[in-house]
Design a protein around this motif. Structure first.
Motif, PDB file in Angstrom:
ATOM      1  N   GLU A 340      15.895 -21.437  -9.556  1.00  0.00           N
ATOM      2  CA  GLU A 340      15.008 -22.360 -10.250  1.00  0.00           C
ATOM      3  C   GLU A 340      13.918 -22.916  -9.336  1.00  0.00           C
ATOM      4  OE1 GLU A 340      17.413 -25.371 -11.940  1.00  0.00           O
ATOM      5  OE2 GLU A 340      18.451 -24.046 -13.336  1.00  0.00           O
ATOM      6  N   TYR A 341      14.129 -22.817  -8.025  1.00  0.00           N
ATOM      7  CA  TYR A 341      13.132 -23.327  -7.090  1.00  0.00           C
ATOM      8  C   TYR A 341      11.953 -22.367  -6.922  1.00  0.00           C
ATOM      9  CZ  TYR A 341      16.458 -26.940  -5.711  1.00  0.00           C
ATOM     10  OH  TYR A 341      17.314 -28.019  -5.708  1.00  0.00           O
ATOM     11  N   PHE A 342      11.994 -21.201  -7.553  1.00  0.00           N
ATOM     12  CA  PHE A 342      10.923 -20.223  -7.406  1.00  0.00           C
ATOM     13  C   PHE A 342      10.053 -20.125  -8.653  1.00  0.00           C
ATOM     14  CE2 PHE A 342      14.341 -18.666  -4.580  1.00  0.00           C
ATOM     15  CZ  PHE A 342      13.658 -18.725  -3.379  1.00  0.00           C
ATOM     16  N   VAL A 343      10.083 -21.134  -9.503  1.00  0.00           N
ATOM     17  CA  VAL A 343       9.242 -21.121 -10.695  1.00  0.00           C
ATOM     18  C   VAL A 343       7.828 -21.557 -10.324  1.00  0.00           C
ATOM     19  CG1 VAL A 343      11.177 -21.542 -12.236  1.00  0.00           C
ATOM     20  CG2 VAL A 343       9.931 -23.486 -11.294  1.00  0.00           C
ATOM     21  N   ASN A 344       6.841 -21.063 -11.096  1.00  0.00           N
ATOM     22  CA  ASN A 344       5.437 -21.445 -10.928  1.00  0.00           C
ATOM     23  C   ASN A 344       4.906 -21.149  -9.520  1.00  0.00           C
ATOM     24  OD1 ASN A 344       5.345 -22.405 -13.564  1.00  0.00           O
ATOM     25  ND2 ASN A 344       5.917 -24.485 -12.961  1.00  0.00           N
ATOM     26  N   LEU A 345       5.336 -20.034  -8.940  1.00  0.00           N
ATOM     27  CA  LEU A 345       4.839 -19.686  -7.610  1.00  0.00           C
ATOM     28  C   LEU A 345       3.473 -19.000  -7.668  1.00  0.00           C
ATOM     29  CD1 LEU A 345       8.013 -18.367  -5.746  1.00  0.00           C
ATOM     30  CD2 LEU A 345       6.820 -20.518  -5.409  1.00  0.00           C
ATOM     31  N   ASN A 346       3.223 -18.225  -8.721  1.00  0.00           N
ATOM     32  CA  ASN A 346       1.965 -17.496  -8.868  1.00  0.00           C
ATOM     33  C   ASN A 346       1.774 -16.482  -7.741  1.00  0.00           C
ATOM     34  OD1 ASN A 346      -0.473 -16.764 -10.028  1.00  0.00           O
ATOM     35  ND2 ASN A 346      -1.631 -18.349  -8.975  1.00  0.00           N
ATOM     36  N   LEU A 347       2.843 -15.769  -7.411  1.00  0.00           N
ATOM     37  CA  LEU A 347       2.738 -14.735  -6.379  1.00  0.00           C
ATOM     38  C   LEU A 347       1.796 -13.612  -6.799  1.00  0.00           C
ATOM     39  CD1 LEU A 347       6.414 -14.380  -5.106  1.00  0.00           C
ATOM     40  CD2 LEU A 347       4.405 -14.851  -3.716  1.00  0.00           C
ATOM     41  N   ARG A 348       1.796 -13.312  -8.081  1.00  0.00           N
ATOM     42  CA  ARG A 348       0.952 -12.213  -8.560  1.00  0.00           C
ATOM     43  C   ARG A 348      -0.526 -12.524  -8.362  1.00  0.00           C
ATOM     44  NH1 ARG A 348      -1.469 -10.333 -13.289  1.00  0.00           N
ATOM     45  NH2 ARG A 348      -1.267  -8.078 -13.598  1.00  0.00           N
ATOM     46  N   GLY A 349      -0.931 -13.752  -8.693  1.00  0.00           N
ATOM     47  CA  GLY A 349      -2.331 -14.115  -8.518  1.00  0.00           C
ATOM     48  C   GLY A 349      -2.759 -14.093  -7.063  1.00  0.00           C
ATOM     49  N   ILE A 350      -1.892 -14.590  -6.179  1.00  0.00           N
ATOM     50  CA  ILE A 350      -2.233 -14.616  -4.757  1.00  0.00           C
ATOM     51  C   ILE A 350      -2.230 -13.203  -4.180  1.00  0.00           C
ATOM     52  CG2 ILE A 350      -1.346 -15.371  -2.511  1.00  0.00           C
ATOM     53  CD1 ILE A 350      -0.610 -17.982  -3.743  1.00  0.00           C
ATOM     54  N   LEU A 351      -1.343 -12.336  -4.669  1.00  0.00           N
ATOM     55  CA  LEU A 351      -1.319 -10.959  -4.184  1.00  0.00           C
ATOM     56  C   LEU A 351      -2.625 -10.247  -4.503  1.00  0.00           C
ATOM     57  CD1 LEU A 351       0.178  -8.497  -3.009  1.00  0.00           C
ATOM     58  CD2 LEU A 351       1.085  -8.072  -5.307  1.00  0.00           C
ATOM     59  N   PHE A 352      -3.143 -10.401  -5.707  1.00  0.00           N
ATOM     60  CA  PHE A 352      -4.393  -9.749  -6.071  1.00  0.00           C
ATOM     61  C   PHE A 352      -5.595 -10.416  -5.411  1.00  0.00           C
ATOM     62  CE2 PHE A 352      -1.912  -7.982  -9.602  1.00  0.00           C
ATOM     63  CZ  PHE A 352      -2.319  -6.667  -9.520  1.00  0.00           C
ATOM     64  N   GLN A 353      -5.441 -11.667  -5.018  1.00  0.00           N
ATOM     65  CA  GLN A 353      -6.556 -12.347  -4.374  1.00  0.00           C
ATOM     66  C   GLN A 353      -6.687 -11.951  -2.902  1.00  0.00           C
ATOM     67  OE1 GLN A 353      -8.255 -14.108  -6.514  1.00  0.00           O
ATOM     68  NE2 GLN A 353      -9.876 -14.895  -5.182  1.00  0.00           N
ATOM     69  N   PHE A 354      -5.551 -11.810  -2.204  1.00  0.00           N
ATOM     70  CA  PHE A 354      -5.593 -11.532  -0.766  1.00  0.00           C
ATOM     71  C   PHE A 354      -5.208 -10.102  -0.410  1.00  0.00           C
ATOM     72  CE2 PHE A 354      -5.324 -16.122  -0.937  1.00  0.00           C
ATOM     73  CZ  PHE A 354      -6.183 -16.506   0.070  1.00  0.00           C
ATOM     74  N   LYS A 355      -4.613  -9.365  -1.338  1.00  0.00           N
ATOM     75  CA  LYS A 355      -4.290  -7.956  -1.157  1.00  0.00           C
ATOM     76  C   LYS A 355      -3.495  -7.742   0.134  1.00  0.00           C
ATOM     77  CE  LYS A 355      -8.276  -6.525  -3.884  1.00  0.00           C
ATOM     78  NZ  LYS A 355      -8.831  -7.892  -4.106  1.00  0.00           N
ATOM     79  N   THR A 356      -3.953  -6.846   0.998  1.00  0.00           N
ATOM     80  CA  THR A 356      -3.189  -6.500   2.196  1.00  0.00           C
ATOM     81  C   THR A 356      -3.108  -7.649   3.199  1.00  0.00           C
ATOM     82  OG1 THR A 356      -5.177  -5.547   3.187  1.00  0.00           O
ATOM     83  CG2 THR A 356      -3.718  -4.057   1.974  1.00  0.00           C
ATOM     84  N   ASP A 357      -4.006  -8.608   3.111  1.00  0.00           N
ATOM     85  CA  ASP A 357      -3.949  -9.753   4.026  1.00  0.00           C
ATOM     86  C   ASP A 357      -2.684 -10.578   3.830  1.00  0.00           C
ATOM     87  OD1 ASP A 357      -6.280  -9.250   5.399  1.00  0.00           O
ATOM     88  OD2 ASP A 357      -7.535 -10.358   3.975  1.00  0.00           O
ATOM     89  N   MET A 358      -2.064 -10.443   2.677  1.00  0.00           N
ATOM     90  CA  MET A 358      -0.830 -11.176   2.440  1.00  0.00           C
ATOM     91  C   MET A 358       0.261 -10.716   3.404  1.00  0.00           C
ATOM     92  SD  MET A 358       0.855 -11.875  -1.278  1.00  0.00           S
ATOM     93  CE  MET A 358       2.069 -13.170  -1.549  1.00  0.00           C
ATOM     94  N   LEU A 359       0.320  -9.422   3.673  1.00  0.00           N
ATOM     95  CA  LEU A 359       1.288  -8.902   4.634  1.00  0.00           C
ATOM     96  C   LEU A 359       0.888  -9.268   6.056  1.00  0.00           C
ATOM     97  CD1 LEU A 359       3.847  -7.300   5.098  1.00  0.00           C
ATOM     98  CD2 LEU A 359       2.485  -5.195   5.090  1.00  0.00           C
ATOM     99  N   VAL A 360      -0.391  -9.371   6.316  1.00  0.00           N
ATOM    100  CA  VAL A 360      -0.856  -9.799   7.644  1.00  0.00           C
ATOM    101  C   VAL A 360      -0.395 -11.224   7.932  1.00  0.00           C
ATOM    102  CG1 VAL A 360      -2.890 -10.275   9.055  1.00  0.00           C
ATOM    103  CG2 VAL A 360      -2.826  -8.229   7.620  1.00  0.00           C
ATOM    104  N   ILE A 361      -0.513 -12.102   6.938  1.00  0.00           N
ATOM    105  CA  ILE A 361      -0.078 -13.485   7.120  1.00  0.00           C
ATOM    106  C   ILE A 361       1.432 -13.551   7.338  1.00  0.00           C
ATOM    107  CG2 ILE A 361       0.002 -15.766   6.049  1.00  0.00           C
ATOM    108  CD1 ILE A 361      -2.477 -14.932   4.433  1.00  0.00           C
ATOM    109  N   LEU A 362       2.174 -12.743   6.576  1.00  0.00           N
ATOM    110  CA  LEU A 362       3.632 -12.736   6.729  1.00  0.00           C
ATOM    111  C   LEU A 362       4.031 -12.253   8.118  1.00  0.00           C
ATOM    112  CD1 LEU A 362       6.374 -13.157   5.325  1.00  0.00           C
ATOM    113  CD2 LEU A 362       6.274 -10.758   4.629  1.00  0.00           C
ATOM    114  N   LYS A 363       3.367 -11.236   8.612  1.00  0.00           N
ATOM    115  CA  LYS A 363       3.665 -10.752   9.959  1.00  0.00           C
ATOM    116  C   LYS A 363       3.290 -11.782  11.015  1.00  0.00           C
ATOM    117  CE  LYS A 363       3.897  -5.748   9.825  1.00  0.00           C
ATOM    118  NZ  LYS A 363       3.443  -4.502  10.469  1.00  0.00           N
TER     119      LYS A 363
END
Length: 692
Positions: A340-363
């Motif tokens: 229940e703590y993962f509701v309203n995260l909007n991961l999909r919107g952020i993924l399409f906004q930052f694309k491959t940079d999302m993995l760069v930030i995670l690394k």
């Protein structure tokens, strides 16, 4: 005078004096022993709790008689005095509530039930500075007001641990500035998340770099507190005349306040956001800012909802269950509650906004880099983006109690570290512990995380590793001074490297393939594929493949051969760490979070997860995926402001309302054209074949 013996009244029954025996009062347990021995000696036991066998007792229901029997049996069996008082108190209160009314009973043949020597009812919640005996997750609720002369200040406070804030303002000095962030005056309503650091032993807080440098206590006693505030304001012209008369010191055109909830162990913003918004709006609509009854009700409601102890969580069992089935039920319930703590995260919107940079930030987080997230247009998105990144690391959200201060160290507090000794493959939490998850990227010496960093805490940027959010341009202009490695600008959806992009942050060809395929498969807006949960579990598979490949690589380095059952001829990607980037892996193995992971992860995890890069198992013989990837960048409408995506994912479904008039973003069309031109250019890492 007649003889006194003559005046005695003779009994109306005849008893043979030879048959009379002395009355014997049995001790506890003696009656049962006599009964077992077959003796018929009459015994008289003292009555418990003043309950005699009367007509009132005869009229009690069978459940009440069972309660009486339980009380009698409890006294004989319970040896601990505190446990006896607690149990008798509950049973006696049940008996009193269900006993017949004495007025309705016959006065000639009965007497009312009297309950004596009953323990006092449970007292209201006591405030204690010792966290070990308190199960309250809610640390405090407060109201922060913006005073036109003194600035932000705490106007009202209620806590389970602190009766009140000290008058000298030495505790949580920057709390008002964190609750009312820079730029919040531009919105009718917005939200802010922040972290506090508190020492329960000394009842002190660490508020800035000076407090950290001069700290003399034990860092193991420090604990991170998670604050979330709902900021709202109202125009003075909309206030009632009575309220304006009561607050004659109001000189500005608006009145701004924030309702703040502070919790322990983990943030609960996603679960209380809507409730906090409604309470704050209602508080403003009541037209009396000195009436705090609504905040008291919120405090009691959250206390009844959130608890630290698992035994406090409600669990209804309708039938007798075995221990194993009960454990399965508890495990399933805890997992569902955690999801229940993962509701309203909007991961999909952020993924399409930052694309491959999302993995760069995670690394960058894996490598314990300095990451700053900046936004002045949407303060709520500032927190949401950081929650998204934390959600990508399995089980990290529930293990952030040491993330608030660079003095805290997971290895030091939990020493000696040990590997798991058991595994339940049907238990997700057991599997995560077996893999050494979560990675303690913020809980090592010199690292910390703060969703919002005000200007008053800018000196904390001198830490070795961090992820912070800010909305003040002054802080954003000090990137090179504090050697910030990655800057995420949410206003224009860009990722920059102020001190230069190092080789270890460059994505490998397999990393690019993983992100491209993920982007192509998340085009569906309905169903599980493409949802936030789907994206989250895809990144979890990426992390687990990294961990499994690393363990297999360590095994081959140690024994100079592959373990039985693995054939590198059939699968040349087994244990190939170059697929994740050689520079990245070499630097990661020297970090503190890797040291903790290597000491807590089982050495044979490659038997439970294929030790290859996740992209190596993706189909690569046909070009059907290639067309999907290209269409992703060509046809997907890139939103100029990520807040539009954020608002669409929330239940309220509206953008933050600004007080100032919005100026149309002239760069929107240019940005869309630029994205389309960039997507039309061929990329080298797209030239793969894929299966249908």
């Amino acid at each position: 005078m007649a003889d006194s013996g003559d005046s005695r009244k003779k009994p109306d029954y005849d008893i043979d004096p030879n048959q009379l025996r002395p009355l014997h009062i049995a001790k506890r347990g003696e009656a049962a022993k006599l009964k077992l021995a077959g003796l018929s000696e009459f015994v008289c036991r003292p009555m418990r709790l003043g309950l005699g066998v009367t007509t009132a007792q005869k009229r009690l229901s069978s459940s009440d008689k069972a309660s009486l029997h339980t009380i009698d049996r409890t006294i004989d069996s319970v040896s601990d005095r505190s446990s006896e008082i607690s149990m008798l108190s509950r049973l006696s209160r049940k008996l009193v509530s269900s006993a017949p009314n004495p007025d309705q009973l016959s006065t000639t043949n009965s007497s009312p039930i009297q309950v004596k020597n009953v323990a006092a009812p449970l007292l209201p919640r006591k405030i204690s500075t010792d966290p070990s005996g308190i199960l309250e997750m809610v640390f405090a609720i407060c109201l922060v007001d913006f005073h036109h002369v003194r600035g932000p200040e705490v106007l009202w406070w209620r806590s389970n641990y602190l009766p009140e804030l000290n008058s000298d303002h030495k505790l949580f000095r920057h709390l008002p500035f964190q609750a009312l962030p820079d730029g919040s005056h531009l919105f009718e309503e917005t939200f802010s998340n922040f972290n506090l650091v508190y020492d329960f032993r000394s009842q002190s807080s660490l508020d800035d770099r000076k407090d950290i440098d001069h700290f003399q206590g034990n860092p193991n006693h420090l604990e991170t507190l998670f604050g979330c505030s709902c900021v709202r304001q109202i125009k003075t012209t909309d206030m009632s005349q009575e309220e304006v008369a009561r607050n004659k010191d109001i000189t500005r055109s608006i009145v701004q306040k924030a309702v703040v909830v502070i919790t322990r162990k983990q943030p609960i913003f996603t679960k209380v956001k809507e409730k906090l918004s409604i309470i704050t709006q209602t508080f403003f609509e009541q037209k009396d800012f000195e009436d705090f009854a609504l905040l008291d009700s919120l405090f009691d409601n959250l206390n009844g909802t959130f608890k630290l102890g698992e035994d406090e969580q409600p669990l209804s069992i309708k039938r007798p269950q075995t221990l194993s089935s009960l454990e399965d039920l508890l495990r399933e319930q805890r997992y569902e509650e955690q999801e229940e703590y993962f509701v309203n995260l909007n991961l999909r919107g952020i993924l399409f906004q930052f694309k491959t940079d999302m993995l760069v930030i995670l690394k960058a987080l894996f490598l314990e880099k300095k990451v700053m997230v900046y936004s002045s247009n949407d303060l709520e998105l500032l927190t949401q983006f950081q929650n998204n990144m934390i959600a990508l690391i399995p089980n990290l959200l529930k293990n952030l109690d040491l993330c608030g201060s660079p003095l805290c160290d997971y290895k030091e507090k939990h020493s000696p570290l040990s590997k798991p000794t058991s595994l339940k493959t049907n238990d997700r939490m057991s599997m995560l512990r077996f893999f050494g998850l979560p990675l303690q990227i913020f809980s090592t010496k010199g690292s910390f995380w703060n969703p919002y960093l005000p200007l008053q805490q800018i000196d904390e940027l001198a830490a070795d590793s961090l992820m912070v959010g800010c909305s003040n341009l002054i802080i954003a202009n000090q990137l090179e001074t504090f050697k910030i490695d990655v800057l995420v600008n949410l206003d224009d959806s860009t990722v920059s490297h102020p001190v230069g992009k190092s080789e270890d942050l460059k994505l490998s060809s397999m990393d690019k393939k993983f992100m491209s395929v993920l982007l192509s498969t998340t085009q569906q807006e309905d169903g599980y594929i493409g949802s936030d949960d789907y994206i989250r579990y895809q990144f979890e598979d990426y992390i687990r493949s990294l961990l499994s490949t690393t363990k297999l690589h360590n095994y081959t380095e140690k024994f100079s051969c592959l373990p039985p059952g693995f054939d590198i001829v059939e699968n040349p990607n087994l244990g190939n760490i170059r697929n994740f980037g050689s520079s990245f892996h070499e630097l990661w193995t020297s970090t503190k979070n890797y040291e903790i992971w290597n000491a807590t992860c089982d050495d044979m995890v490659f038997n439970f997860h294929l030790p290859v890069h996740i992209a190596a198992e993706l189909p690569n013989q046909d070009s059907s995926y290639l067309s999907g990837i290209i269409s992703t960048f060509k046809k997907t409408r890139v939103v100029s402001k990520l807040s539009e995506k954020t608002s669409s994912s929330t239940s309220r479904g509206k953008e933050p309302q600004k007080f100032i008039s919005k100026v149309a973003d002239e760069s929107q069309d240019n940005s869309s054209d630029q994205q389309e031109n960039e997507s039309s250019e061929p990329k080298s890492y797209w030239n793969w074949g894929f299966k249908k």
